[in-house]
Design a protein around this motif. Structure first.
Motif, short mmCIF file in Angstrom:
data_model
loop_
_atom_site.label_atom_id
_atom_site.label_comp_id
_atom_site.label_asym_id
_atom_site.label_seq_id
_atom_site.Cartn_x
_atom_site.Cartn_y
_atom_site.Cartn_z
N THR A 26 34.83 32.51 47.52
CA THR A 26 33.73 31.63 47.12
C THR A 26 32.41 32.36 47.29
O THR A 26 32.30 33.31 48.06
N ASN A 27 31.42 31.86 46.58
CA ASN A 27 30.04 32.33 46.73
C ASN A 27 29.89 33.82 46.50
O ASN A 27 29.07 34.47 47.14
N TYR A 28 30.67 34.32 45.57
CA TYR A 28 30.52 35.74 45.30
C TYR A 28 31.09 36.11 43.94
O TYR A 28 31.98 35.42 43.44
N SER A 29 30.59 37.17 43.38
CA SER A 29 31.09 37.71 42.11
C SER A 29 31.36 39.19 42.30
O SER A 29 30.51 40.03 42.01
N PRO A 30 32.53 39.53 42.80
CA PRO A 30 32.82 40.93 43.07
C PRO A 30 33.01 41.74 41.80
O PRO A 30 33.45 41.21 40.79
N ALA A 31 32.68 43.01 41.87
CA ALA A 31 32.95 43.92 40.75
C ALA A 31 34.43 44.30 40.72
O ALA A 31 34.97 44.63 39.67
N TYR A 32 35.06 44.26 41.88
CA TYR A 32 36.49 44.54 41.93
C TYR A 32 37.07 43.97 43.21
O TYR A 32 36.36 43.57 44.12
N LEU A 33 38.39 43.95 43.24
CA LEU A 33 39.12 43.39 44.35
C LEU A 33 40.23 44.36 44.70
O LEU A 33 40.84 44.98 43.83
N GLN A 34 40.51 44.49 45.99
CA GLN A 34 41.53 45.44 46.44
C GLN A 34 42.58 44.72 47.28
O GLN A 34 42.30 43.70 47.91
N TRP A 35 43.77 45.29 47.29
CA TRP A 35 44.85 44.80 48.16
C TRP A 35 45.33 45.93 49.05
O TRP A 35 45.45 47.08 48.61
N TYR A 36 45.56 45.59 50.32
CA TYR A 36 46.04 46.53 51.33
C TYR A 36 47.28 45.98 51.99
O TYR A 36 47.46 44.75 52.11
N LEU A 49 43.72 48.41 43.24
CA LEU A 49 42.37 47.96 42.98
C LEU A 49 42.34 47.39 41.56
O LEU A 49 42.92 47.98 40.64
N ILE A 50 41.68 46.25 41.40
CA ILE A 50 41.54 45.67 40.06
C ILE A 50 40.08 45.35 39.84
O ILE A 50 39.40 44.81 40.72
N ARG A 51 39.58 45.69 38.67
CA ARG A 51 38.17 45.49 38.35
C ARG A 51 37.94 44.11 37.72
O ARG A 51 38.87 43.50 37.20
#
Lengths: 112, 112
Positions: A26-36, A49-51
């Protein structure tokens, strides 16, 4: 404030099934997201990583989707194996910095 | 094989002691990070550095300081250890783009 939510309850699935983990923000607009992936007593290991302009990304048995409208990412492990048992963390970038915000992770247990 | 190493896997210190945690990376990364990880709270950023001699506070810098005299080395200092600093400390590094972070194995610090 920026918030990332992952299911805090452990996910238990049978070997061979597809595991699906959820990451909501919430409350954000990321340029990308990562999984670890994180094993007990060890540091996280980067998986994917997904953009923001990508809907889906695959790597071997892993698949990640990213829906910026729903503010959600789904992480799938197909044909799961006991060796996939671990905690999985999602992380969002903070725009214009090199920092990440991490979720608290979801523990996956794959039983034979 | 790329590597982030941390000086100790386990450390036991007494309240009031000065504690040094060292992190070294061999990937020529610009960015380095120190996190602590506690059950239910996930990874929390203490400090990070985007260049030699540069540092920025993260979310929980109180009670900590850092030093980055060389590009490959990032040190975390607990000036006067307290019991509430008992935690798992994780160091990470990343390039400027695309920001996936490489983590060290972690240091489990216990302050008695």
């Amino acid at each position: 404030s920026q918030k990332i939510e992952q299911n805090s309850e452990a996910l238990n699935i049978q070997e061979g099934k597809t595991a699906t983990l959820t990451c909501n923000y919430t409350n954000y607009s990321p340029a990308y997201l990562q999984w670890y992936r994180q094993d007990p007593g060890r540091g996280p290991v980067f998986l994917l990583l997904i953009r923001e302009n990508e809907k889906e990304k695959r790597k071997e048995r892993l698949k990640v989707t990213f829906d910026t409208t729903l503010k959600q990412s789904l992480f799938h492990i197909t044909a799961s194996q006991p060796a996939d048992s671990a905690t999985y963390l999602c992380a969002l970038d903070i725009r214009d910095t090199d920092k990440l915000i991490f979720g608290t992770g979801t523990r996956l247990q794959v039983f034979p | 094989d790329v590597k982030v190493t941390q000086s100790s896997r386990y450390l036991v210190k007494r309240t009031g002691e000065k504690v040094f945690l060292e992190c070294v990376q061999d990937m020529d990364h610009e960015n380095m990070f120190w996190y602590r990880q506690d059950p239910g709270l996930g990874l929390r950023l203490i400090y990070f550095s985007y260049d030699v001699k540069m540092k920025e506070k993260g979310d929980i810098p109180e009670g900590y300081s850092v030093s980055r005299e060389k590009k490959e080395r990032f040190s975390l200092i607990l000036e006067s250890a307290s019991t509430n600093q008992t935690s798992m400390y994780l160091c990470a590094s990343s390039s400027a783009t695309p920001h996936e972070q490489f983590f060290g194995p972690g240091t489990r610090l216990t302050v008695l």
